[in-house]
Design a protein around this motif. Structure first.
Motif, short mmCIF file in Angstrom:
data_model
loop_
_atom_site.label_atom_id
_atom_site.label_comp_id
_atom_site.label_asym_id
_atom_site.label_seq_id
_atom_site.Cartn_x
_atom_site.Cartn_y
_atom_site.Cartn_z
N ARG A 49 -20.83 6.95 11.32
CA ARG A 49 -19.71 7.37 11.61
C ARG A 49 -18.97 8.82 10.67
NH1 ARG A 49 -18.71 1.52 11.24
NH2 ARG A 49 -19.42 1.53 9.52
N ASP A 66 -13.37 4.55 21.42
CA ASP A 66 -14.53 4.22 21.18
C ASP A 66 -14.34 2.46 21.72
OD1 ASP A 66 -16.39 2.48 19.68
OD2 ASP A 66 -16.05 2.88 17.10
N MET A 68 -16.48 0.28 21.99
CA MET A 68 -16.21 -1.14 21.58
C MET A 68 -15.98 -0.64 20.33
SD MET A 68 -19.93 -1.32 23.65
CE MET A 68 -20.43 -1.76 25.33
N ALA A 70 -15.17 -2.73 17.47
CA ALA A 70 -14.81 -3.93 16.19
C ALA A 70 -13.64 -3.97 15.37
CB ALA A 70 -16.26 -3.86 15.44
N VAL A 73 -13.00 0.73 13.01
CA VAL A 73 -13.39 2.00 11.36
C VAL A 73 -13.86 3.29 12.52
CG1 VAL A 73 -15.92 0.76 11.31
CG2 VAL A 73 -14.74 2.06 8.78
N ARG A 74 -14.06 3.42 12.97
CA ARG A 74 -14.58 4.42 13.57
C ARG A 74 -13.70 5.29 13.73
NH1 ARG A 74 -20.01 5.97 14.59
NH2 ARG A 74 -20.52 3.96 14.64
N ASP A 91 -12.25 -2.97 22.71
CA ASP A 91 -13.02 -4.02 22.35
C ASP A 91 -12.97 -5.53 23.29
OD1 ASP A 91 -15.48 -4.39 19.54
OD2 ASP A 91 -14.97 -6.61 20.55
N SER A 92 -13.83 -6.30 23.12
CA SER A 92 -14.05 -6.99 24.33
C SER A 92 -14.00 -8.57 23.59
CB SER A 92 -15.41 -7.09 25.40
OG SER A 92 -16.14 -8.02 23.96
N ASP A 118 -13.80 -5.38 28.77
CA ASP A 118 -14.54 -4.50 29.00
C ASP A 118 -14.84 -3.75 29.26
OD1 ASP A 118 -17.87 -5.77 29.56
OD2 ASP A 118 -17.32 -4.17 31.10
N ALA A 119 -15.60 -3.25 28.13
CA ALA A 119 -16.19 -1.51 27.99
C ALA A 119 -15.85 -0.64 28.47
CB ALA A 119 -16.66 -1.03 26.35
N ASP A 139 -21.50 2.51 21.30
CA ASP A 139 -22.11 2.02 20.02
C ASP A 139 -22.28 0.54 20.06
OD1 ASP A 139 -22.76 1.44 17.40
OD2 ASP A 139 -21.14 0.96 16.63
C1 LIG Z 1 -21.87 -2.16 17.03
S1 LIG Z 1 -20.50 -2.88 17.26
C2 LIG Z 1 -19.40 -1.78 17.56
C3 LIG Z 1 -19.64 -1.29 15.74
C4 LIG Z 1 -17.75 -0.20 15.82
N1 LIG Z 1 -18.48 0.74 16.83
C5 LIG Z 1 -17.95 0.70 14.82
O1 LIG Z 1 -18.33 2.06 14.51
O2 LIG Z 1 -18.15 0.19 13.37
C6 LIG Z 1 -20.00 -3.70 19.09
C7 LIG Z 1 -18.60 -3.81 19.50
O3 LIG Z 1 -18.94 -4.17 20.70
C8 LIG Z 1 -17.87 -5.17 21.26
N2 LIG Z 1 -18.59 -5.41 22.92
C9 LIG Z 1 -19.95 -6.06 23.17
N3 LIG Z 1 -19.39 -6.03 24.00
C10 LIG Z 1 -18.93 -5.43 24.57
C11 LIG Z 1 -18.48 -4.77 26.17
N4 LIG Z 1 -19.01 -5.50 27.44
N5 LIG Z 1 -17.40 -4.36 26.51
C12 LIG Z 1 -16.15 -4.29 24.86
N6 LIG Z 1 -16.70 -4.37 23.79
C13 LIG Z 1 -17.80 -5.13 23.67
C14 LIG Z 1 -18.40 -6.36 20.50
O4 LIG Z 1 -17.71 -7.09 20.32
C15 LIG Z 1 -18.37 -5.52 19.02
O5 LIG Z 1 -17.18 -5.08 18.30
#
Ligand SMILES: C[S@@+](CC[C@H](N)C(=O)[O-])C[C@H]1O[C@@H](n2cnc3c(N)ncnc32)[C@H](O)[C@@H]1O
Length: 376
Positions: A49, A66, A68, A70, A73-74, A91-92, A118-119, A139
């Motif tokens: 980050r 971002d 995805m 979570a 934080v990013r 986020d999903s 969904d992303a 990510d």
């Molecule tokens: C590795 S973490 C991301 C960390 C975040 N970018 C960070 O810097 O802290 C992956 C995240 O993707 C989400 N995720 C998984 N599949 C997804 C999808 N198809 N669409 C959106 N989010 C998704 C998960 O719920 C999780 O919170």
């Protein structure tokens, strides 16, 4: 039925923001890995980050997503430290999105928009509605390969996409079938596997972008612990995209512990030991990295290493591997590098391995240097 776990939140701080996420200590006490957190946060990805924020702010980008996110934080840091005007945190997991909203309020950041989707759907929606972002972060858990198509569409032309891949076993050639299935690259595990993985990821992104007449130029790439990371600048143009592929794709021939690079997109006569295709030019843009103002010392050290390496040839040798094959002690790596330079070769360390040497000397020439330095 699994009992419903009540896992508490904890207040963390990273960079200039404070935020709530799953209490990782509590999770550990339950014997659960951090990957099982209902709201994901990996403190080990701080440098990932930090580099993102440094690059985003230095290129004066203004909008970011971002998809995805979570804990968010990013996204929070892009707004608070990267001076982003507008950040989309998606986020999903709707629980995560609830926490993101809470975290945005906690930091007084009204320019963060949170969404639960969904992303890929969200990326396509941004493109469809003409709302592309100057910076998009990818990510995922594991491989980014299934997401790259849609994420590329969400990036404004001239903008940047940052891609993290944690599926290092296939990328590093441990699972050749998956490497081919996901990335279309033939390979296996070599001593230079970490850079091979980065070059595989770059090849795949450049090739995928080419289908949209987009030139995806790698501007900053590195690897650390369990992941590799590359940022690409995207430009529209069929010929720019064709040229990028034609001039920078190639193959690696591996023979008797040595390797050579075969430039050209065409498949060379398929013989044992030829792997690829991979990106064979520089994995980072020296001039662009020099424009980045690092936000801390760790980022600064990493960027300095990347600038040093960017002028060198692809891949590297492992000094300990060579010495073990020669049944000799391992000389100081700096002495080996100095000697190679005295002999007129390019030589430097790689940030990927403590005993890795990037050089245009052959393995035989490297062995001669080791022999000389260990003779006394
Ligand atoms: C590795 S973490 C991301 C960390 C975040 N970018 C960070 O810097 O802290 C992956 C995240 O993707 C989400 N995720 C998984 N599949 C997804 C999808 N198809 N669409 C959106 N989010 C998704 C998960 O719920 C999780 O919170």
């Amino acid at each position: 039925m699994m009992p419903k776990l009540n896992i508490p939140l904890k207040l963390y701080s990273e960079g200039k923001v404070s935020f709530y996420s799953t209490d990782l200590d509590y999770l550990g006490e339950l014997g659960l890995a951090y990957t099982k957190a209902p709201v994901f946060y990996n403190p080990k990805m701080k440098l990932n980050r930090d580099v993102t924020i440094s690059l985003f702010a230095s290129l004066s980008l203004k909008t970011a997503a971002d998809l995805m996110a979570a804990s968010g934080v990013r996204a929070l840091r892009l707004a608070a430290e990267g001076n982003a005007q507008e950040v989309l945190a998606n986020d999903s997991s709707c629980l995560s999105v609830h926490i993101i909203k809470m975290n945005a309020r906690l930091n007084g950041l009204s320019n963060i928009k949170a969404s639960c989707s969904d992303a890929r759907l969200m990326a396509e929606k941004l493109s469809w509605e003409g709302y592309r972002m100057e910076y998009v972060d990818l990510d995922p858990f594991g491989s980014p390969a299934p997401y790259i198509d849609s994420f590329l569409r969400a990036v404004k032309r001239g903008g940047v996409i940052g891609i993290t891949a944690t599926d290092t076993p296939p990328l590093f050639g441990l699972y050749p079938d998956k490497l081919f299935r996901f990335y279309g690259v033939w390979g296996k595990k070599f001593f230079f596997h970490k850079e091979f993985g980065i070059r595989t990821l770059i090849y795949f992104v450049v090739k995928t972008a080419a289908r949209f007449d987009l030139a995806a130029r790698p501007i900053l790439s590195y690897g650390r612990e369990h992941y590799v990371r590359t940022f690409f600048q995207l430009e529209r143009g069929a010929s720019a995209s064709s040229d990028l592929l034609k001039n920078n794709i190639g193959w690696i021939e591996y023979l008797d512990g040595d390797f050579s690079v075969i430039r050209g997109k065409d498949l060379p006569v398929r013989k044992k030991g030829v792997v690829g295709p991979v990106w064979i030019s520089s994995i980072s843009d020296i001039d662009l990295i020099r424009r980045i103002r690092p936000i801390n010392e760790e980022t600064s050290n990493l960027l300095a290493a990347l600038v040093r390496e960017a002028g060198g040839p692809p891949l590297y040798y492992l000094l300990d591997d060579i010495c073990s094959a020669m049944r000799t002690r391992v000389p100081k790596i700096d002495d080996v590098i100095l000697k190679l330079r005295e002999l007129g070769y390019f030589a430097c360390r790689t940030h990927l391995e403590p005993l890795g040497i990037k050089t245009n000397a052959s393995r035989k020439e490297l062995e001669n240097v080791v022999r000389e330095l260990t003779a006394s």
